[in-house]
Scaffold this active site. Structure first.
Site, short mmCIF file in Angstrom:
data_model
loop_
_atom_site.label_atom_id
_atom_site.label_comp_id
_atom_site.label_asym_id
_atom_site.label_seq_id
_atom_site.Cartn_x
_atom_site.Cartn_y
_atom_site.Cartn_z
N GLU A 164 1.41 -0.87 0.18
CA GLU A 164 -0.18 -0.32 0.04
C GLU A 164 0.57 0.96 0.17
OE1 GLU A 164 -1.36 1.73 3.16
OE2 GLU A 164 -3.01 2.69 2.33
N CYS A 195 -2.35 -6.77 7.51
CA CYS A 195 -1.60 -5.57 7.76
C CYS A 195 -1.88 -4.98 9.34
CB CYS A 195 -2.97 -4.70 6.61
SG CYS A 195 -2.26 -2.51 6.34
N GLN A 226 -6.56 -7.48 -3.97
CA GLN A 226 -6.36 -7.69 -2.55
C GLN A 226 -7.64 -6.91 -1.68
OE1 GLN A 226 -3.23 -6.35 0.75
NE2 GLN A 226 -2.86 -9.02 0.35
C1 LIG Z 1 4.95 0.49 2.90
C2 LIG Z 1 4.07 -1.34 3.33
C3 LIG Z 1 3.19 -1.50 3.05
C4 LIG Z 1 2.30 -3.14 2.59
N1 LIG Z 1 1.33 -2.66 1.92
C5 LIG Z 1 0.64 -3.97 1.76
C6 LIG Z 1 -0.49 -4.17 1.34
O1 LIG Z 1 -1.48 -3.86 0.72
N2 LIG Z 1 -0.78 -5.59 1.32
C7 LIG Z 1 0.42 -6.99 1.70
O2 LIG Z 1 -0.50 -8.04 1.52
N3 LIG Z 1 0.95 -6.53 2.35
C8 LIG Z 1 1.19 -5.95 2.62
N4 LIG Z 1 3.13 -5.66 3.04
C9 LIG Z 1 3.57 -6.18 3.49
C10 LIG Z 1 4.36 -7.08 1.98
O3 LIG Z 1 3.78 -7.07 1.84
C11 LIG Z 1 5.05 -7.98 3.08
O4 LIG Z 1 4.61 -8.78 4.40
C12 LIG Z 1 5.79 -7.51 4.85
O5 LIG Z 1 6.77 -6.39 4.02
C13 LIG Z 1 7.46 -8.92 4.60
O6 LIG Z 1 8.23 -8.76 3.02
P1 LIG Z 1 9.41 -8.09 3.63
O7 LIG Z 1 10.69 -8.33 4.91
O8 LIG Z 1 9.76 -9.04 2.41
O9 LIG Z 1 8.97 -7.10 3.09
C14 LIG Z 1 3.11 -3.45 3.19
C15 LIG Z 1 4.17 -3.89 3.53
C16 LIG Z 1 4.79 -2.06 3.72
C17 LIG Z 1 6.61 -1.87 4.25
#
Ligand SMILES: Cc1cc2nc3c(=O)[nH]c(=O)nc-3n(C[C@H](O)[C@H](O)[C@H](O)COP(=O)(O)O)c2cc1C
Length: 315
Positions: free
Chosen positions: A2, A92, A62
C-alpha cells in the site's frame, strides 16, 4: 504494498522479469458497502487488461476488511469487473486498519478467518481462485497453525505467510521455521514471505520452509532485479547484478510516469520513497536522495536525476 507498489511500480518491476505474479495494494471494504467500480479500477487498473500487467504478469486483487458478507459481496463485484484472483489480507498491522476490524487483528480469531474465507469462496465463481495472506499472529505467534488451517479448511487456493506476528512488526528476523511447519501441515500451496533481501536470504528461506514459491516485499524495491537473481540462483546460473546505471534509468522512467499524477508540491515523492529502499543496496541512491530530498524545482530535480545516471555511465 500500500502506498508503494502502484500500477506503475508493478509495470516496471514485472517487465524486468523473474516475477510470476503480483498483488494489488489492499482495497479496504467496510460499512456493509459494495464499492463502486471506479474504486476497484483505481486500485487495479490492470482489470482493463485481463488482470495482467503490461508485460503479461497476472495480478491478484487484494481485499481487506472484517465483515464476511461485505467482503464476499465486494469479491463478487471484483470478479464481475474482471479480477482473475482474489486475495484476502489478514496481515496488515496498521492502527486505522485494525480499528476497522480488518487485517492482522483478525488473527486473534481463527474461526472468523474461516468464516471470511468461506464466505468469499462461496460467493465468487469457482474459476476465480481465492487466496489469503496472514502473519503468524497478532500479539504473539501462538495461533499461527490455527489460522493457517482455517484458511485452508475454508477452501483457499493458496496461502501466503509473512513470517512475523503483528507484534513483531517489521523487525528482523522473520521466523521462517513456522512457515515450514505450516507447509508440512497444509495441502494447499504455501508462499513464504518476509526478510528476503538477497539470493542468500532466499536460499536460507528455502532450507527452512521447503516452499516452492516466495513473495518479495521490500527486498525487490531495494533491488529491482532480486527476482531475476533468485531465479538464476535456483537454476545454478551465474548472474550479473543490475548496475546502478540500469537502476537510474528505471528511476528516470518511474519519475517521468509518476510526475504528472501528483501536484507540484509532491514533486518526486514517489521517487524519493523508492530511493529510501534502493539506498539499502546502492550507495549512489543515498547520495541522490540527499541531493533531491528537499528539492521543489522540477528542472533542478530532473538535472540531478540525469546527472547521476550519466556520471554512472561514464565510470
Ligand atoms: C509500506 C508497506 C505497505 C504494505 N502494504 C501491503 C499490502 O497492501 N498488502 C499486503 O498484503 N502486504 C502489504 N505489506 C506487507 C508486505 O507485503 C510484506 O508482507 C512485508 O513487508 C514482509 O515482507 P518483506 O520483508 O519482503 O518486505 C506492506 C508492507 C509495507 C512495508
Amino acid at each position: 504494498m500500500e502506498g508503494v507498489v502502484d500500477l506503475h511500480m508493478r509495470a516496471l518491476l514485472t517487465r524486468l522479469g523473474g516475477l510470476d505474479g503480483c498483488v494489488t495494494e489492499f482495497v479496504r471494504v467496510s460499512n456493509r458497502q459494495v464499492l463502486p467500480a471506479h474504486t476497484f479500477r483505481k486500485h487495479c487498473p490492470e482489470l482493463e487488461n485481463n488482470s495482467l500487467t503490461a508485460s503479461g504478469i497476472p495480478i491478484k486483487l487484494q481485499l481487506l476488511g472484517g465483515c464476511p458478507q461485505t467482503l464476499a459481496d465486494n469479491a463478487r463485484k471484483a470478479a464481475e469487473l474482471g479480477a482473475i484472483a482474489i486475495d484476502l489480507n489478514f496481515g496488515c498491522p496498521t492502527k486505522t486498519v485494525n480499528n476497522s476490524n480488518g487485517g492482522a487483528c483478525l488473527l486473534q480469531y481463527p474461526e472468523q478467518i474461516y468464516t471470511i474465507v468461506d464466505a468469499v469462496r462461496s460467493n465468487v465463481p469457482l474459476s476465480i481462485p481465492v487466496s489469503a495472506k496472514i502473519r503468524l499472529g497478532f500479539n504473539d505467534r501462538s495461533l499461527f497453525m490455527e489460522n493457517a488451517q482455517a484458511v485452508a479448511a475454508a477452501g483457499a487456493f493458496e496461502l501466503t505467510v509473512h513470517a512475523r506476528s503483528k507484534a513483531d512488526g517489521y523487525k528482523p528476523p522473520a521466523y521462517w521455521e513456522y512457515i515450514g511447519k505450516i507447509r508440512e501441515a497444509l495441502e494447499i500451496p504455501v508462499i513464504a514471505n518476509g526478510e528476503i533481501w538477497s539470493p542468500q536470504d532466499w536460499q536460507r528461506c528455502v532450507e527452512q520452509t521447503g516452499c516452492d514459491d516466495y513473495m518479495l516485499g521490500r527486498g525487490i524495491l531495494a533491488r529491482p532485479d532480486l527476482a531475476l537473481a533468485i531465479k538464476a540462483a535456483a537454476e545454478h546460473r551465474d548472474y550479473v547484478p543490475m548496475s546502478w546505471a540500469q537502476v537510474s534509468s528505471l528511476i528516470w522512467d518511474y519519475y517521468m510516469i509518476t510526475k504528472p499524477l501528483y501536484p507540484k508540491k509532491f514533486l518526486g515523492n514517489r521517487v524519493k520513497q523508492w530511493l529510501a529502499y534502493l539506498r539499502l543496496n546502492y550507495p549512489q541512491a543515498e547520495r541522490l536522495f540527499d541531493e533531491i530530498k528537499k528539492e521543489k524545482d522540477a528542472t533542478v530535480f530532473e538535472q540531478a536525476l540525469l546527472r547521476q545516471a550519466s556520471e554512472e555511465c561514464e565510470t
